[in-house]
Design an enzyme around this catalytic site. Sequence first.
Site, PDB file in Angstrom:
ATOM      1  N   TYR A   1       9.271   5.443  18.598  1.00 40.42           N
ATOM      2  CA  TYR A   1       9.353   5.641  17.163  1.00 40.42           C
ATOM      3  C   TYR A   1      10.244   4.560  16.558  1.00 40.42           C
ATOM      4  O   TYR A   1      11.040   3.916  17.256  1.00 40.42           O
ATOM      5  CB  TYR A   1       9.997   6.992  16.842  1.00 40.42           C
ATOM      6  N   GLU A  20       2.100  13.695  13.380  1.00 40.43           N
ATOM      7  CA  GLU A  20       1.721  15.113  13.382  1.00 40.43           C
ATOM      8  C   GLU A  20       1.661  15.657  11.956  1.00 40.43           C
ATOM      9  O   GLU A  20       2.188  16.732  11.670  1.00 40.43           O
ATOM     10  CB  GLU A  20       2.693  15.921  14.247  1.00 40.43           C
ATOM     11  N   GLU A  74       1.267  12.475  23.266  1.00 43.00           N
ATOM     12  CA  GLU A  74       2.533  13.108  23.648  1.00 43.00           C
ATOM     13  C   GLU A  74       2.241  14.140  24.734  1.00 43.00           C
ATOM     14  O   GLU A  74       1.958  15.296  24.442  1.00 43.00           O
ATOM     15  CB  GLU A  74       3.220  13.796  22.459  1.00 43.00           C
TER      16      GLU A  74
END
EC number: 3.2.1.23
Length: 653
Positions: A82, A187, A267
């Site tokens: 990230y 998400e 993930e």
Amino acid sequence: MPGVVRLLALLLVPLLLGSARGLHNATQRTFQIDYRRNRFLKDGQPFRYISGSIHYFRVPRFYWKDRLLKMKMAGLNAIQTYVAWNFHELQPGRYNFSGDHDVEHFIQLAHELGLLVILRPGPYICAEWDMGGLPAWLLEKKSIVLRSSDPDYLAAVDKWLGVLLPKMRPLLYKNGGPIITVQVENEYGSYLSCDYDYLRFLQKRFHDHLGEDVLLFTTDGVNERLLQCGALQGLYATVDFSPGTNLTAAFMLQRKFEPTGPLVNSEFYTGWLDHWGQRHSTVSSKAVAFTLHDMLALGANVNMYMFIGGTNFAYWNGANIPYQPQPTSYDYDAPLSEAGDLTEKYFALRDIIQKFAKVPEGPIPPSTPKFAYGKVALNKLKTVEDALNILCPSGPIKSVYPLTFIDVKQYFGFVLYRTMLPEDCSDPTPLSSPLSGVHDRAYVSVNGVAQGILERESVITLNITGKAGATLDLLVENMGRVNYGSSINDFKGLVSNLTLGSKILTNWEIFPLDMEDAVRSHLGTWGGRDRGYHNKARAHSPPTYALPTFYVGNFTIPSGIADLPQDTFIQFPGWTKGQVWINGFNLGRYWPVRGPQMTLFVPQHILVTSTPNTIVVLELEHAPCQDGGPELCTVEFVDKPVFRTVQTHRHAN
């Protein structure tokens, strides 16, 4: 195995239906999707990534190369990270891309080691990171709707992407760098809004800055509703799920949104997160290895989240709702421990990977040595109240009603709220936050006598005593902003009025406290012991609580011993809850009475051998030497981390 065969047959159907896309241009580096054969193409050749997550903002730069090399030696050909917006823009318009914040260097280092990079620049990242990576100053627009097409939010995002993405463009695979794919948002289907205009805005900005040919993707949980809101045409939809998930159901759901193209689990959870007061999360190596094997047997692309978790240094941890903050450690029970150590899970996954891909030959970098430096005595220095002129040199902000942290531009740490008791409270009188407006934890005192604690959602009333005109202080701690779900607009401080009995308390003095500057710059000028009217009063404090107090001590690491300093872990026998700094570096929060984290990781690069190392502890509740001599007030450096859970009670600690 029959289930795997059946799923493989189902997934091969699109081979007969798809059309060829993503054809290789031999004159340049390309990374594309072959929709006809359900795979990625790297420079025109079939490619499958086996990746692991590492967050550069949770691992000191000093250790980036060590961790990346261990990931490569496990057989990974890619890493995923990230980008935490708030880590780079702590204050509006002031950017930090140096030192531990140098994400460009981190990506280039991965490239030098032969690892590809999957970039997830948000702007929202979740990640159990404060406010999901969004900067707290966004909340200065109090009505802002985060993660939406709200004009105020889009303006801030647009400016940030205009700074970040041009730095990423030279690092794209097509431009000679390692970045093969870029995630848009994170998400998004799990959020309260289903704002396709927002996703389209991001898609356009990513294309504007990175080029129309960059491979953009989304990630959502294996739930049709989540994918409906999180996916968008033109962004390749991927899924995430944990060990033990039904692979047929999970990947068929991805197929519903991407009928052709590669299977991707962005993930795949190797462990799980922790919360204070709960058991340390673990996931068996066998379960992780079994599901990884079956996914790789299907030809799926997999990113393991996390491959190394790292540390929430300082105040960076996030929280969930109902309010549950995460601890300093982000160990995650990952294949590499918080300290980068090789685990049994690391070797179990490496054994699986080498059945499907070539694992590099040669020695694996060993776990870093740890050293138990032993016990260090600390001396009581000053209470927070007595150090206000140092912690808040500009003096208080005055307001009839309480102001939030954002109102006084205090994004992290602590704020002290002060007012006067409007009437005698000879008998215990309830100090209440009727709307649970203490975000997140308030340490309450009257005229220097500790009264107890108010805590978000769990302790909203505290009986206090004192005379009319007595000083009422509440030291409020921001314990981490919510990072997931509909409550990420998480204001801190006293976010609603307090009452004493039936009366609303007014006429506040508000002290934003600069702990970092005080610890780093003014430690030597703080003087000796506490003095003033507080001393006599403190003798009557309830035995469980004392005023928030600083303690300081030093220890020396011999300079003549080879390989010192080394990593270590600090533990707090007899201490309750607080914050710790070593040589001015904010290690994070300790809370051994809650657990499960009992020790804090101390990386070697913050330690020195040339001069004594200085430890500063801010104990918020009760130190072991509170009622005794300084010889009882010690911290201890040990060579192993400790996790456990202690029975907790809603009214204490």
